[in-house]
Design a protein around this motif. Structure first.
Motif, PDB file in Angstrom:
ATOM      1  N   ASP A   1      15.623   0.091   0.439  1.00 48.80           N
ATOM      2  CA  ASP A   1      16.756   0.802   1.037  1.00 48.80           C
ATOM      3  C   ASP A   1      16.659   2.308   0.800  1.00 48.80           C
ATOM      4  OD1 ASP A   1      18.010  -1.384   2.286  1.00 48.80           O
ATOM      5  OD2 ASP A   1      18.658  -2.094   0.304  1.00 48.80           O
ATOM      6  N   GLU A   2      16.121   2.681  -0.379  1.00 51.95           N
ATOM      7  CA  GLU A   2      15.899   4.107  -0.608  1.00 51.95           C
ATOM      8  C   GLU A   2      14.816   4.627   0.327  1.00 51.95           C
ATOM      9  OE1 GLU A   2      14.829   4.969  -4.702  1.00 51.95           O
ATOM     10  OE2 GLU A   2      16.083   3.248  -5.285  1.00 51.95           O
ATOM     11  N   MET A   3      13.783   3.787   0.501  1.00 50.54           N
ATOM     12  CA  MET A   3      12.638   4.189   1.301  1.00 50.54           C
ATOM     13  C   MET A   3      13.013   4.456   2.755  1.00 50.54           C
ATOM     14  SD  MET A   3       9.800   4.631  -0.268  1.00 50.54           S
ATOM     15  CE  MET A   3       8.888   4.250  -1.745  1.00 50.54           C
TER      16      MET A   3
ATOM     17  N   GLU B   1       0.822  -1.202   0.000  1.00 50.95           N
ATOM     18  CA  GLU B   1       0.000   0.000   0.000  1.00 50.95           C
ATOM     19  C   GLU B   1       0.862   1.260   0.000  1.00 50.95           C
ATOM     20  OE1 GLU B   1      -3.067  -0.356   2.973  1.00 50.95           O
ATOM     21  OE2 GLU B   1      -3.483   1.786   2.800  1.00 50.95           O
ATOM     22  N   LEU B   2       1.988   1.179   0.745  1.00 47.11           N
ATOM     23  CA  LEU B   2       2.865   2.351   0.854  1.00 47.11           C
ATOM     24  C   LEU B   2       3.881   2.403  -0.282  1.00 47.11           C
ATOM     25  CD1 LEU B   2       3.469   2.190   4.716  1.00 47.11           C
ATOM     26  CD2 LEU B   2       2.029   3.829   3.485  1.00 47.11           C
ATOM     27  N   GLY B   3       3.837   1.412  -1.159  1.00 41.53           N
ATOM     28  CA  GLY B   3       4.741   1.438  -2.313  1.00 41.53           C
ATOM     29  C   GLY B   3       6.165   1.037  -1.974  1.00 41.53           C
ATOM     30  N   VAL B   4       6.329   0.296  -0.894  1.00 40.26           N
ATOM     31  CA  VAL B   4       7.679  -0.140  -0.537  1.00 40.26           C
ATOM     32  C   VAL B   4       7.886  -1.544  -1.090  1.00 40.26           C
ATOM     33  CG1 VAL B   4       9.323  -0.500   1.328  1.00 40.26           C
ATOM     34  CG2 VAL B   4       7.498   1.204   1.574  1.00 40.26           C
TER      35      VAL B   4
ATOM     36  N   ALA C   1      10.468  -5.409   9.771  1.00 36.73           N
ATOM     37  CA  ALA C   1       9.623  -5.179   8.597  1.00 36.73           C
ATOM     38  C   ALA C   1      10.484  -4.892   7.380  1.00 36.73           C
ATOM     39  CB  ALA C   1       8.665  -4.030   8.869  1.00 36.73           C
ATOM     40  N   ALA C   2      11.504  -4.083   7.553  1.00 39.33           N
ATOM     41  CA  ALA C   2      12.412  -3.783   6.444  1.00 39.33           C
ATOM     42  C   ALA C   2      13.067  -5.062   5.947  1.00 39.33           C
ATOM     43  CB  ALA C   2      13.470  -2.774   6.902  1.00 39.33           C
ATOM     44  N   ASN C   3      13.429  -5.926   6.881  1.00 40.26           N
ATOM     45  CA  ASN C   3      14.063  -7.195   6.492  1.00 40.26           C
ATOM     46  C   ASN C   3      13.124  -8.057   5.644  1.00 40.26           C
ATOM     47  OD1 ASN C   3      16.339  -6.481   7.914  1.00 40.26           O
ATOM     48  ND2 ASN C   3      15.703  -7.575   9.786  1.00 40.26           N
ATOM     49  N   ILE C   4      11.868  -8.097   6.089  1.00 37.24           N
ATOM     50  CA  ILE C   4      10.902  -8.914   5.338  1.00 37.24           C
ATOM     51  C   ILE C   4      10.773  -8.390   3.909  1.00 37.24           C
ATOM     52  CG2 ILE C   4       8.439  -9.466   5.107  1.00 37.24           C
ATOM     53  CD1 ILE C   4       8.242  -9.583   8.131  1.00 37.24           C
ATOM     54  N   ILE C   5      10.611  -7.079   3.792  1.00 39.32           N
ATOM     55  CA  ILE C   5      10.405  -6.497   2.459  1.00 39.32           C
ATOM     56  C   ILE C   5      11.641  -6.719   1.598  1.00 39.32           C
ATOM     57  CG2 ILE C   5       9.927  -4.361   1.202  1.00 39.32           C
ATOM     58  CD1 ILE C   5       8.522  -3.451   3.908  1.00 39.32           C
ATOM     59  N   ARG C   6      12.815  -6.579   2.212  1.00 35.99           N
ATOM     60  CA  ARG C   6      14.064  -6.743   1.467  1.00 35.99           C
ATOM     61  C   ARG C   6      14.195  -8.177   0.964  1.00 35.99           C
ATOM     62  NH1 ARG C   6      17.424  -5.060   5.315  1.00 35.99           N
ATOM     63  NH2 ARG C   6      17.061  -2.850   4.834  1.00 35.99           N
ATOM     64  N   LYS C   7      13.847  -9.155   1.811  1.00 35.08           N
ATOM     65  CA  LYS C   7      14.166 -10.554   1.473  1.00 35.08           C
ATOM     66  C   LYS C   7      13.006 -11.317   0.845  1.00 35.08           C
ATOM     67  CE  LYS C   7      18.137 -10.786   4.312  1.00 35.08           C
ATOM     68  NZ  LYS C   7      18.577 -10.658   5.678  1.00 35.08           N
ATOM     69  N   VAL C   8      11.800 -10.882   1.107  1.00 35.98           N
ATOM     70  CA  VAL C   8      10.656 -11.608   0.546  1.00 35.98           C
ATOM     71  C   VAL C   8       9.846 -10.713  -0.389  1.00 35.98           C
ATOM     72  CG1 VAL C   8       8.553 -12.905   1.093  1.00 35.98           C
ATOM     73  CG2 VAL C   8      10.541 -13.111   2.582  1.00 35.98           C
ATOM     74  N   GLY C   9       9.786  -9.441  -0.067  1.00 38.88           N
ATOM     75  CA  GLY C   9       8.993  -8.530  -0.891  1.00 38.88           C
ATOM     76  C   GLY C   9       7.684  -8.209  -0.211  1.00 38.88           C
TER      77      GLY C   9
ATOM     78  N   LEU D   1       9.409   0.873   8.621  1.00 38.70           N
ATOM     79  CA  LEU D   1      10.752   0.347   8.406  1.00 38.70           C
ATOM     80  C   LEU D   1      11.624   0.472   9.653  1.00 38.70           C
ATOM     81  CD1 LEU D   1      11.350   1.648   4.771  1.00 38.70           C
ATOM     82  CD2 LEU D   1      10.524  -0.587   5.530  1.00 38.70           C
ATOM     83  N   GLY D   2      11.049   1.016  10.714  1.00 43.83           N
ATOM     84  CA  GLY D   2      11.792   1.096  11.971  1.00 43.83           C
ATOM     85  C   GLY D   2      12.773   2.233  12.022  1.00 43.83           C
ATOM     86  N   VAL D   3      12.592   3.226  11.140  1.00 43.32           N
ATOM     87  CA  VAL D   3      13.488   4.384  11.139  1.00 43.32           C
ATOM     88  C   VAL D   3      13.109   5.314  12.282  1.00 43.32           C
ATOM     89  CG1 VAL D   3      14.328   6.346   9.789  1.00 43.32           C
ATOM     90  CG2 VAL D   3      13.746   4.194   8.657  1.00 43.32           C
ATOM     91  N   GLU D   4      11.829   5.395  12.519  1.00 40.02           N
ATOM     92  CA  GLU D   4      11.338   6.367  13.494  1.00 40.02           C
ATOM     93  C   GLU D   4      10.175   5.746  14.254  1.00 40.02           C
ATOM     94  OE1 GLU D   4      10.595  10.518  11.970  1.00 40.02           O
ATOM     95  OE2 GLU D   4       8.562   9.946  12.508  1.00 40.02           O
ATOM     96  N   GLY D   5      10.122   5.938  15.518  1.00 44.64           N
ATOM     97  CA  GLY D   5       9.011   5.456  16.332  1.00 44.64           C
ATOM     98  C   GLY D   5       8.953   3.937  16.330  1.00 44.64           C
ATOM     99  N   SER D   6       7.827   3.429  16.724  1.00 43.69           N
ATOM    100  CA  SER D   6       7.706   1.976  16.729  1.00 43.69           C
ATOM    101  C   SER D   6       6.238   1.615  16.612  1.00 43.69           C
ATOM    102  CB  SER D   6       8.305   1.385  17.995  1.00 43.69           C
ATOM    103  OG  SER D   6       7.281   1.049  18.910  1.00 43.69           O
ATOM    104  N   PHE D   7       5.971   0.378  16.234  1.00 40.95           N
ATOM    105  CA  PHE D   7       4.583  -0.062  16.198  1.00 40.95           C
ATOM    106  C   PHE D   7       4.424  -1.349  16.985  1.00 40.95           C
ATOM    107  CE2 PHE D   7       6.674  -1.610  12.407  1.00 40.95           C
ATOM    108  CZ  PHE D   7       6.265  -2.926  12.273  1.00 40.95           C
ATOM    109  N   GLY D   8       5.200  -1.423  18.049  1.00 40.81           N
ATOM    110  CA  GLY D   8       5.010  -2.551  18.941  1.00 40.81           C
ATOM    111  C   GLY D   8       5.954  -3.704  18.697  1.00 40.81           C
ATOM    112  N   GLN D   9       7.017  -3.469  17.909  1.00 43.32           N
ATOM    113  CA  GLN D   9       7.956  -4.551  17.654  1.00 43.32           C
ATOM    114  C   GLN D   9       8.485  -5.137  18.945  1.00 43.32           C
ATOM    115  OE1 GLN D   9       8.162  -1.455  16.250  1.00 43.32           O
ATOM    116  NE2 GLN D   9       9.254  -1.527  14.284  1.00 43.32           N
ATOM    117  N   ALA D  10       8.868  -4.253  19.854  1.00 39.31           N
ATOM    118  CA  ALA D  10       9.500  -4.715  21.092  1.00 39.31           C
ATOM    119  C   ALA D  10       8.540  -5.574  21.904  1.00 39.31           C
ATOM    120  CB  ALA D  10       9.961  -3.515  21.921  1.00 39.31           C
ATOM    121  N   ASP D  11       7.259  -5.176  21.934  1.00 41.39           N
ATOM    122  CA  ASP D  11       6.272  -5.953  22.684  1.00 41.39           C
ATOM    123  C   ASP D  11       6.124  -7.346  22.110  1.00 41.39           C
ATOM    124  OD1 ASP D  11       5.671  -3.681  24.240  1.00 41.39           O
ATOM    125  OD2 ASP D  11       4.483  -2.920  22.556  1.00 41.39           O
TER     126      ASP D  11
END
Lengths: 393, 376
Positions: B297-299, B288-291, B329-337, B311-321
């Motif tokens: 990596d540009e994103m 949806e976000l076009g990533v 999330a960035a890893n998933i997009i990079r390796k799986v799409g 992508l974990g650049v800023e803030g969080s959405f509960g990853q730590a929890d």
């Protein structure tokens, strides 16, 4: 002294032949009955254990599935029972038409096989050997996918006079459909049939008794044609109108339709069974002593007359019993229709089993229906067999 | 479905078993009669296995068990084109398989940290109930009874449904166009019933040509005996790709039944349930976000706060929890799409398996049903 008599007296019952024979019969009968009872109760018990319902109440439930063709009205909102009847009638349709056509083709092939013409004879034997030795299922697939599905698509149907259209969907031909004046006209037809039959009977009797030619066949034929013709004019408006098939968006509508599934099944069954019937007929004809044919020739009968009046009446005695089993085979083999999508009894039975989940009751029903078909066919044929068989005095 | 193909053999088996049962005094185990060959759905769970789920899985958290094991155990298909199959090198590939890899990336940042367990249709439920697999990603249709018995259904990844295969030249687009048509269908299936229902519901006429044997259905259709053939869309797509001229046929954009195919996790571990759901949300939001895997990596430098957060650049959405790294999330997009890339890889215009119009599987923003809660 009467030693034999004393000896019989002294035989104890356990060594008496008459007692032993009876005992053996009784024990076998009990064992047989026990086996059947055990088997049935086991099925019932196993069904109970698995929570299977062996009742037939589901037969009234809506089937929900469509069937490709039906001789009676049917749509998916009708019951499983109705669908079953559709299958049953479809089986009867193919069995009756198939039996008649297979007999005709079988006799023709048998005569060809008996022919003294080398080419005709070899062609007939090749046909018989090839057809008898290729499995019927394979032949059905060949007829369906190899022949009938290779016809042109419906939009490019072959147009035959009529107009009749032949395509891979089936054969569409004009069908006479009754109009309002059909009923009164039908009575004139019935009257014609009755009058023609009576005329034939009495004129023929007169001819036999007096020896004067009385033309029973001609008179009967004339009556049969003339009366309905007069009736047709008398009722005013035409009692029948021709319903011509018209190509709509997808298929032809109107007229009479023979699907390719039916055609392939019918062709397969007729060709396959005719090869067996040909051999049965040939055996029957060969069983007639050669002297009979020679005698017929000697009194000046033609080839046709020889066959009709001398050979066939005697050959029938040999032909009928094996012919009965060929008829039964044709009916039973029609269950292979499932492979090529013709909704016969077995096909519909299988669909009901899947959709209603009632394997045991439906299989019992299907087996019972085929059994009744076969018993009816063979009892009718047995009556005929009694009529043609040699009357011994 | 093609569920009941084996029924004749099985019925014979049942009758045979009944005969056997007559020899053995002990009541035989109930034989599972139907649906053994089914592709996307299975038998009701055996009672014994259902009872097992009543006991909540106590003990260590599944995430810890997975981390300790070093692999995600994933139940998959190995012979369903497009969803789970083996490629020429014998590697597990497919849309469902990629979802397993995405979960593995989330936990280990390694798409190969997966132990693939091929499960049959009948084994799926018990495999979840006993917890021997961490994730089932094998074209399982989400139904309420399965949700109650098997495990927790996460997020619908593929909206399948019964479709209609027609000739392109016909120009049909709706079921109404097929009024009076001849339709080829497999007998004894739910497909057959859905077909009759769909036409009746719309007051349309049709002629059915039914075969017991699936190849005959498509053989008759391809030769022109029928104007249309019906089955689940994914199957139609696979069949179409096998035709002599696939381009001459297309699958109508009409859906006659609901088959929501959903990855599923065992019951009793909320954290693991949430992790798998979040992986699905990431895949969908990324599209949806076009990533994409190409531009992720540009994103990372994007100004869009939603992308930055994902992508974990800023803030969080509960990853730590959830016990995941900040950049999972960035890893998933990079390796799986993203979701769209996964779809296109196997079923897109240049798909490895076959081409199937996305239809309902378009993003919600493009008129489809694929929708994920925001990542924040």
């Amino acid at each position: 002294m009467q030693p034999t008599h004393t000896a019989q007296r002294s035989v104890p019952f356990w060594r008496d032949d008459r007692v032993l024979t009876w005992a053996a019969q009784v024990v076998s009968a009990i064992a047989g009955v026990a086996f059947v009872v055990f088997f049935i109760s086991n099925v019932l018990q196993a069904a109970k254990l698995r929570g299977l319902d062996l009742g037939f109440s589901f037969i009234r439930d809506a089937g929900g599935f469509a069937l490709g063709e039906s001789v009676i009205e049917y749509d998916p909102s009708m019951s499983f029972g109705r669908a079953y009847v559709v299958g049953l009638l479809n089986t009867l349709k193919v069995a009756v038409v198939g039996t008649v056509l297979a007999t005709i083709l079988g006799v023709i092939v048998a005569l060809a096989r008996l022919s003294t013409n080398w080419l005709v004879n070899k062609l007939a034997s090749t046909f018989i050997e090839v057809i008898r030795n290729v499995p019927l299922l394979v032949q059905l697939f060949f007829w369906y996918f190899g022949v009938f599905q290779q016809l042109p698509p419906v939009k490019e149907s072959i147009e035959l006079p009529g107009p009749t259209y032949l395509s891979q969907r089936g054969l569409y031909m004009p069908a006479p459909t009754p109009t309002a004046t059909f009923r009164p006209w039908a009575f004139t037809v019935i009257a014609a049939v009755v009058l023609a039959a009576l005329a034939y009977y009495f004129l023929r009797r007169r001819q036999v008794l007096t020896g004067r030619p009385s033309y029973p066949v001609w008179t009967a034929a004339l009556l049969f044609v003339l009366i309905p013709a007069i009736g047709w004019l008398a009722v005013g408006a035409s009692p029948l109108q021709i319903d011509i098939p018209v190509l709509e968006r997808f298929n032809f509508a109107g007229g009479l339709r023979l699907t390719t599934e039916f055609a392939a099944l019918l062709t397969g069954l007729v060709v396959y069974t005719s090869a067996f019937i040909a051999e049965v007929v040939r055996a029957g004809v060969l069983a007639v002593p050669r002297g009979q044919v020679e005698a017929a020739k000697a009194v000046g009968l033609t080839y046709g007359q020889t066959l009709r009046l001398v050979v066939f009446p005697q050959a029938l005695r040999v032909i009928i019993p094996p012919l009965i089993s060929q008829y039964l085979n044709l009916t039973k083999n029609s269950s292979l229709a499932i492979a090529i999508g013709y909704p016969d009894l077995f096909f519909v039975g299988r669909t009901i089993i899947n959709q209603a989940g009632r394997a045991v009751p439906v299989f019992v029903l299907v087996m019972g229906t085929y059994l009744i078909f076969s018993l009816l066919t063979s009892s009718v044929m047995n009556v005929y067999n009694r009529r043609v068989k040699l009357v011994e005095r | 479905m093609f569920v009941r193909k084996l029924t004749p053999a099985l019925v014979a088996l049942v009758l045979f078993t009944m005969v056997l049962a007559s020899c053995a005094p002990a009541p035989a185990q109930p034989v599972e009669v139907t649906r053994v060959v089914e592709v996307t759905r299975i038998v009701e769970a055996p009672a014994a296995a259902a009872a097992a789920t009543a006991v909540p899985a106590a003990g260590p958290k599944r995430l810890d068990v997975v981390k300790q094991r070093g692999k995600v155990v994933c139940g998959i298909h190995t012979s369903l084109a497009g969803f789970g199959y083996l490629d020429a090198d014998g590697k597990n590939v497919g849309f469902d398989v990629d979802f397993c890899r995405a979960v593995a990336v989330a936990v280990f940042d390694d798409p190969n940290a997966v132990e693939f367990v091929p499960v049959s249709a009948a084994e799926r439920g018990p495999a979840l109930q006993t917890g021997e697999i961490d994730l089932l990603s094998r074209t399982a249709t989400w139904t309420s009874s399965r949700d109650a018995q098997w495990g927790n259904f996460t997020v619908v990844m593929f909206y399948d449904g019964q479709g209609m295969l027609v000739r392109k030249a016909s120009g049909f687009t709706t079921l109404e166009d097929l009024d009076g048509a001849t339709v080829c269908v497999t007998t004894g299936t739910t497909t057959e019933l859905n077909l009759a229902d769909a036409f009746r519901q719309r007051g349309l006429q049709f002629t059915a040509v039914t075969f017991e044997d699936t190849p005959s259905v498509y053989g008759a259709y391809e030769q022109g005996r029928c104007d249309a053939a019906t089955s689940d869309k994914s199957q139609l797509a696979a069949v179409r790709s096998g035709f002599a001229n696939p381009e001459d046929h297309f699958i109508m954009d009409v859906t006659m039944s609901k088959e929501p195919l959903t990855p599923t996790v065992p019951q009793g571990d909320d954290q693991w349930f949430d992790i798998v759901k979040t992986v699905a949300f990431v895949l969908i939001n990324a599209e949806e976000l076009g990533v994409t895997s190409a531009n992720v990596d540009e994103m990372l430098k994007s100004e869009d706060p939603s992308i930055k957060r994902m992508l974990g650049v800023e803030g969080s959405f509960g990853q730590a929890d959830l016990g995941l790294s900040n950049d999972f999330a960035a890893n998933i997009i990079r390796k799986v799409g993203n979701y769209g890339e996964m779809y296109d890889r196997y079923m897109g215009p240049e798909g490895l398996a076959f081409t199937l119009d996305r239809g309902l599987n378009k993003l919600w923003s493009n008129g489809g049903l694929i929708y994920a809660p925001p990542l924040r």
